[in-house]
Structure formats: C-alpha cells, structure tokens
Design a protein around this motif. Sequence first.
Motif, PDB file in Angstrom:
ATOM      1  N   PRO A   1       0.653  -1.415  -0.087  1.00 38.92           N
ATOM      2  CA  PRO A   1       0.060  -0.006  -0.123  1.00 38.92           C
ATOM      3  C   PRO A   1       0.818   1.202   0.030  1.00 38.92           C
ATOM      4  N   VAL A   2       0.574   2.188  -0.941  1.00 31.64           N
ATOM      5  CA  VAL A   2       1.247   3.505  -0.967  1.00 31.64           C
ATOM      6  C   VAL A   2       0.202   4.633  -1.083  1.00 31.64           C
ATOM      7  N   ALA A   3       0.309   5.371   0.042  1.00 32.64           N
ATOM      8  CA  ALA A   3      -0.856   6.409  -0.122  1.00 32.64           C
ATOM      9  C   ALA A   3      -0.627   7.423  -1.143  1.00 32.64           C
TER      10      ALA A   3
ATOM     11  N   TYR B   1       9.164   2.572   7.942  1.00 32.30           N
ATOM     12  CA  TYR B   1       9.258   1.404   6.752  1.00 32.30           C
ATOM     13  C   TYR B   1      10.579   1.866   5.865  1.00 32.30           C
TER      14      TYR B   1
ATOM     15  N   HIS C   1      -4.411  -2.150   9.282  1.00 32.39           N
ATOM     16  CA  HIS C   1      -3.065  -1.560   9.181  1.00 32.39           C
ATOM     17  C   HIS C   1      -2.641  -1.469  10.907  1.00 32.39           C
TER      18      HIS C   1
ATOM     19  N   HIS D   1      -3.970   3.052   2.339  1.00 34.62           N
ATOM     20  CA  HIS D   1      -4.618   3.274   3.864  1.00 34.62           C
ATOM     21  C   HIS D   1      -5.864   3.995   3.778  1.00 34.62           C
TER      22      HIS D   1
ATOM     23  N   CYS E   1       0.585  -1.105  11.661  1.00 35.53           N
ATOM     24  CA  CYS E   1       2.084  -0.700  11.893  1.00 35.53           C
ATOM     25  C   CYS E   1       2.426   0.691  11.457  1.00 35.53           C
ATOM     26  N   HIS E   2       3.575   1.036  11.504  1.00 35.75           N
ATOM     27  CA  HIS E   2       4.077   2.554  11.277  1.00 35.75           C
ATOM     28  C   HIS E   2       3.721   3.521  12.199  1.00 35.75           C
TER      29      HIS E   2
ATOM     30  N   GLY F   1       6.647  -7.613  -1.230  1.00 39.78           N
ATOM     31  CA  GLY F   1       5.903  -6.402  -1.293  1.00 39.78           C
ATOM     32  C   GLY F   1       6.613  -5.498  -1.914  1.00 39.78           C
ATOM     33  N   LEU F   2       6.243  -4.615  -2.944  1.00 40.50           N
ATOM     34  CA  LEU F   2       6.789  -3.595  -3.674  1.00 40.50           C
ATOM     35  C   LEU F   2       6.420  -2.284  -3.524  1.00 40.50           C
ATOM     36  N   GLY F   3       6.953  -1.470  -2.815  1.00 34.52           N
ATOM     37  CA  GLY F   3       6.453  -0.082  -2.553  1.00 34.52           C
ATOM     38  C   GLY F   3       6.967   0.820  -3.765  1.00 34.52           C
TER      39      GLY F   3
ATOM     40  N   GLY G   1      10.001  -4.025   1.671  1.00 32.21           N
ATOM     41  CA  GLY G   1      11.082  -3.113   2.303  1.00 32.21           C
ATOM     42  C   GLY G   1      12.422  -3.174   1.413  1.00 32.21           C
ATOM     43  N   GLY G   2      12.820  -2.518   0.404  1.00 30.05           N
ATOM     44  CA  GLY G   2      13.918  -2.481  -0.034  1.00 30.05           C
ATOM     45  C   GLY G   2      14.218  -3.815  -0.921  1.00 30.05           C
TER      46      GLY G   2
ATOM     47  N   SER H   1       5.975  -5.215   8.723  1.00 31.94           N
ATOM     48  CA  SER H   1       6.724  -4.000   8.223  1.00 31.94           C
ATOM     49  C   SER H   1       7.256  -3.464   9.696  1.00 31.94           C
TER      50      SER H   1
HETATM   51  C1  FMN Z   1       4.606   7.770  -0.252  1.00 33.52           C
HETATM   52  C2  FMN Z   1       4.362   6.504   0.808  1.00 33.52           C
HETATM   53  C3  FMN Z   1       3.154   6.092   1.057  1.00 33.52           C
HETATM   54  C4  FMN Z   1       2.907   4.907   1.731  1.00 33.52           C
HETATM   55  N1  FMN Z   1       1.532   4.435   2.220  1.00 33.52           N
HETATM   56  C5  FMN Z   1       1.454   3.679   2.951  1.00 33.52           C
HETATM   57  C6  FMN Z   1       0.065   2.929   3.174  1.00 33.52           C
HETATM   58  O1  FMN Z   1      -0.960   3.717   3.005  1.00 33.52           O
HETATM   59  N2  FMN Z   1      -0.037   2.072   4.192  1.00 33.52           N
HETATM   60  C7  FMN Z   1       0.981   1.228   4.378  1.00 33.52           C
HETATM   61  O2  FMN Z   1       1.015   0.234   5.317  1.00 33.52           O
HETATM   62  N3  FMN Z   1       2.415   1.658   4.051  1.00 33.52           N
HETATM   63  C8  FMN Z   1       2.460   2.659   3.241  1.00 33.52           C
HETATM   64  N4  FMN Z   1       3.787   2.689   2.768  1.00 33.52           N
HETATM   65  C9  FMN Z   1       4.792   1.788   3.209  1.00 33.52           C
HETATM   66  C10 FMN Z   1       5.110   1.133   1.985  1.00 33.52           C
HETATM   67  O3  FMN Z   1       3.947   0.167   1.849  1.00 33.52           O
HETATM   68  C11 FMN Z   1       6.208   0.035   1.947  1.00 33.52           C
HETATM   69  O4  FMN Z   1       6.276  -0.659   3.166  1.00 33.52           O
HETATM   70  C12 FMN Z   1       7.518   0.816   2.041  1.00 33.52           C
HETATM   71  O5  FMN Z   1       7.623   1.801   1.078  1.00 33.52           O
HETATM   72  C13 FMN Z   1       8.817   0.034   2.006  1.00 33.52           C
HETATM   73  O6  FMN Z   1       8.670  -0.797   0.748  1.00 33.52           O
HETATM   74  P1  FMN Z   1       9.653  -0.055  -0.417  1.00 33.52           P
HETATM   75  O7  FMN Z   1      11.081  -0.380   0.026  1.00 33.52           O
HETATM   76  O8  FMN Z   1       9.616  -1.485  -1.650  1.00 33.52           O
HETATM   77  O9  FMN Z   1       9.318   0.983  -1.078  1.00 33.52           O
HETATM   78  C14 FMN Z   1       4.112   4.167   2.145  1.00 33.52           C
HETATM   79  C15 FMN Z   1       5.197   4.364   1.707  1.00 33.52           C
HETATM   80  C16 FMN Z   1       5.263   5.675   0.778  1.00 33.52           C
HETATM   81  C17 FMN Z   1       6.796   5.754   0.206  1.00 33.52           C
END
Ligand code: FMN
Length: 337
Positions: free
Chosen positions: A24-26, A268, A171, A59, A173-174, A317-319, A296-297, A262
Amino acid sequence: MKNLLFEPLEIGPVRLENRVVAAPVATGTSTREGLPTADTLAAHALIAESGVGLSVVEHHAVHKDGRTRLRQPLLDREEVIPYQRKLYEVYATANCPAFIQLNHAGSLINDEEMLNGNFIPYGPSPIRHPYCHLYVMPRAMAIKEIEAVTAQFAEAAKLALRAGYPGVEIHGCHGFLIGQFLSPLTNHRSDRYGGEIKNRARLLFEIYEAVRDSIPGENPVAVRLGVADTMPQKPPAGLTVEESKWVARELAAKKVSLLDLSGNLCGYEGTGNAYFAPYAEAIKEVAGSVPVICTGGINDAETAENLLREGICDLVGLGRILRRDPETVNKWSKERR
Ligand SMILES: Cc1cc2nc3c(=O)[nH]c(=O)nc-3n(C[C@H](O)[C@H](O)[C@H](O)COP(=O)(O)O)c2cc1C
C-alpha cells in the motif's frame, strides 16, 4: 530450477497469479471529504496493470478523526461506496486482485490543517508521538471510544465488500493507532489495554475479530503488523520481535488470512536490500500455514526469488520501485522465465 516468484497462491477464494504484492502506498489524491478522484484512479490503474499478483490499496481511514492527512481516502459512510466501486473497478477490469487497507491514525497526524478547529487527536495515552513532526499532544481514549473505533473498522470492512473488494487489510504498523497501542513507548495505560503485550495487543485482536465477524468467513482479512519499534540492525527499544512473534502466533490461531510485515514506530524506511527480512523470517517461524509478506528494499528479482527460496516469506511486497517503474514485474517475468 523452479521459479517461485511466478508461482500462484490462493488466499481463500482469491487466486494470486504470482508472489509479488503491490504494497500500500498513499497517493494523497483524494478530496478533503475522503473521496477518490480521477488522479486516484489513474495512479491505481498503473498498479492494477503492472502484473502484480495482489495489490493492497492505500490506507483508508475508518473515521474522519482517524486520518493522518486531510487528503486521505475515507471508508466511513454510505456516500463513499459509488466512488470506491469506481476505484475497485480499475482492479477488476485489469483482473488484479485487490484488498483495501483500513486504518486509524490516532496521534500520528501529518497535516497541520487537521489540527485547526476543536479537534484533539486521541491515542492510548497522552504522550507525544515520538515520530510526529507536528506538536500533537493526544488525549487518552476512554474505553467507550476504543469500542467505537473497533466498530468503525468493522463497518469499514462491510463498506469495502459492498464496493467490490474481496478482502481487507488492517493497518497495524508504522506507529498509527493500533501500533500506538502495541508499543510500550506510546501506550502507558494501566487498564486492560496497557502493560504486557497481551494487553497492548488487545485492540488489534478486538479489531481483527470485529472485522472478521463483520464479513463472510471466506473473504480474507489480512493484518499488516509492525514487528518492532526499531529497525533490525538497531538495538531493540519498545515493541520487540519476541512480543510480535507472540502476537503473530495468536493471529494465526485466530485464522488471519495473511500476515503483511513492516516496522512499527521505526516506520518503513530502512537501508540495504530486503531490510525487513530478519523480521519476516522471525514471524514466518510462528505463522504456520498463514502466508507472510516481506516488504522493504526489495528492488530486484534475484533478491525477491531468494527470499522465497530461503523460506523467509511467501510473498514479496514492492512499494516505491513499482511507483517509479510500473513495468517492474513484467521485466522480472521476462528475466526469469
Ligand atoms: C509515499 C508512501 C506512502 C505509503 N503509504 C502506505 C500506506 O498507505 N499503508 C502502508 O501500510 N504503508 C505505506 N507505505 C509503506 C510501503 O507500503 C512500504 O512498506 C515501504 O515503501 C517500503 O517498501 P519499498 O522499499 O518497496 O518502498 C508508504 C510508503 C510511501 C513511500
């Protein structure tokens, strides 16, 4: 050698064609009333068409007080359903399974405008969130408010299904509300929601159970769990991996559909390849048959494939990489087939 990344997986009735999940990426594209816009649909269309096996949609706050930003989508009322149907259709049209993430931000407010007016954010205890860049002093939630939030998650899950989503993700975490309860750094309560981990995890368990009971048994309910308050290479402080192993074991016993992992208060943003792999490995040990996602990474097919091969996780998972390059999965597929 068999290529695990492109092996299918079934989560209840939902079939994933491969092991890559869009984390998930907002997008920050909804209206101030929490409704998705044309920009939201366009951002998600890129993911829906990216070839991932599953997308966890950004989210959504279960109540307007539970937003971290004003322009965060809401899943809190009847009015959102036609808008959410449009968003879900983007995934259905592309044949991409999608779960929607449900959240309450508690004291982690990232938008100054949220603090205008009379709104006082709330959380487990009147403690400033250690990673909130704004000056937010929350008030402690009363038991009735905790029960109300639990009910809001259950209502949001029902709305999600009515919009078309086959599953939801909680959700946890974080450092958002559930994470604030899980962490002894933000939870100083002396009632049944504070103290030892079995009490700090009570909110998560009650929300999980309320959500589980609110939708049909075959529809998946995933939990995104913040495994620790510190990154794997740092000395433990606050919520520990051992505590989260207990939480994960309990969730597995309660038949959670998917454990998505996470960080908690540490967030994260780590460094290096697959920086949460040690946490995924620890949770995988206790998850039994529940599939585990490591995020993550993870930025190349070899790292992803090795995580699966070594049994560290069942899904990757890919963010950010997927948002930079929605062709990532197609490229990996060409590379490995
Ligand atoms: C701009 C942005 C928005 C994000 N929004 C959410 C979210 O809505 N819910 C969530 O659980 N994680 C969110 N994350 C975390 C990502 O899901 C992910 O765990 C994080 O980017 C690490 O993975 P990556 O290295 O592949 O990017 C967000 C990350 C970024 C950069």
